[in-house]
Enzyme design. Sequence first.
Site, short mmCIF file in Angstrom:
data_model
loop_
_atom_site.label_atom_id
_atom_site.label_comp_id
_atom_site.label_asym_id
_atom_site.label_seq_id
_atom_site.Cartn_x
_atom_site.Cartn_y
_atom_site.Cartn_z
N SER A 42 0.83 -1.21 0.00
CA SER A 42 0.00 0.00 0.00
C SER A 42 0.86 1.26 0.00
O SER A 42 2.05 1.24 0.33
CB SER A 42 -0.92 0.00 1.22
OG SER A 42 -1.68 -1.19 1.24
N1 SAM Z 1 -0.51 -4.15 3.97
C1 SAM Z 1 0.18 -4.90 2.95
C2 SAM Z 1 1.60 -4.44 2.80
O1 SAM Z 1 2.04 -3.61 3.61
O2 SAM Z 1 2.29 -4.94 1.92
C3 SAM Z 1 -0.54 -4.81 1.64
C4 SAM Z 1 -1.73 -5.65 1.60
S1 SAM Z 1 -2.41 -5.84 -0.01
C5 SAM Z 1 -3.10 -4.27 -0.32
C6 SAM Z 1 -3.82 -6.85 0.40
C7 SAM Z 1 -3.45 -8.27 0.70
O3 SAM Z 1 -4.62 -8.95 1.18
C8 SAM Z 1 -2.94 -9.06 -0.49
O4 SAM Z 1 -1.68 -9.60 -0.22
C9 SAM Z 1 -3.99 -10.17 -0.66
O5 SAM Z 1 -3.47 -11.39 -1.13
C10 SAM Z 1 -4.52 -10.29 0.76
N2 SAM Z 1 -5.85 -10.92 0.88
C11 SAM Z 1 -6.95 -10.82 0.08
N3 SAM Z 1 -7.96 -11.57 0.56
C12 SAM Z 1 -7.50 -12.15 1.70
C13 SAM Z 1 -8.07 -13.05 2.65
N4 SAM Z 1 -9.33 -13.49 2.57
N5 SAM Z 1 -7.31 -13.45 3.69
C14 SAM Z 1 -6.03 -13.02 3.81
N6 SAM Z 1 -5.42 -12.19 2.94
C15 SAM Z 1 -6.15 -11.75 1.90
#
Ligand code: SAM
Length: 199
Positions: A42
């Site tokens: 992000s």
């Molecule tokens: N905060 C993170 C960082 O600092 O890198 C970025 C997160 S990214 C915007 C969103 C993440 O949520 C992705 O890696 C995605 O694979 C994960 N995600 C989506 N659905 C999910 C679920 N049901 N359970 C766990 N992770 C999930």
Amino acid sequence: MREKRLQAAWDRLDRRLFVDRPLQSVAHVDAPLPIGCGQTISQPSLVFEMTRLLDPGPDDTVLEVGTGSGFQTALLAMLSSHVYTVERVSVLGERARERLGNMGYSNISLRIGDGSAGWPEHAPYHRIMVTAGCAALPPPLLDQLAPGGRMVAPVGPRMEQDLLLVTRPLDGPLRIESVMKVIFVELVGPYGWSPADRG
Ligand code: SAM
């Protein structure tokens, strides 16, 4: 006082360590960057703001849904007693596990799997951070939020969500406040979007 702790932790974080080598020269840019598997790390200013809203204290346990690169996880780990983080994409989860382990964090537990249903074994949590866009607030996450707790989550349609700050008072109903508009990748899972919904 808490803002000072946040700023001090923030100043110790090096975003270059959370992206692949070719992107390290632009890691300082205030924008999301790709981390592989169609996911992103992000925008730094948004990570800072979401953490400020979450306001984790040194004795708090935190659930993070969506580990991604582990950047947000590392920040939360510096500010709280323990972070339970869940990542759905195994390649990303394994990479984050190795990275955070090499950095020496000892107060992070990482699980690969669905986080839309939370991590009930360690509930309740004082703080819950959701870093992927939800169609609606996942009921299991609300159930796992402790009295007095706070949750930050992007909620709304795929193209734009409201960043919600949810607070659970010690008694009385949940308070839900929309703080700003944001755009996040989807939360995919039983309490998120179904991959089949993709338009
Ligand atoms: N905060 C993170 C960082 O600092 O890198 C970025 C997160 S990214 C915007 C969103 C993440 O949520 C992705 O890696 C995605 O694979 C994960 N995600 C989506 N659905 C999910 C679920 N049901 N359970 C766990 N992770 C999930």
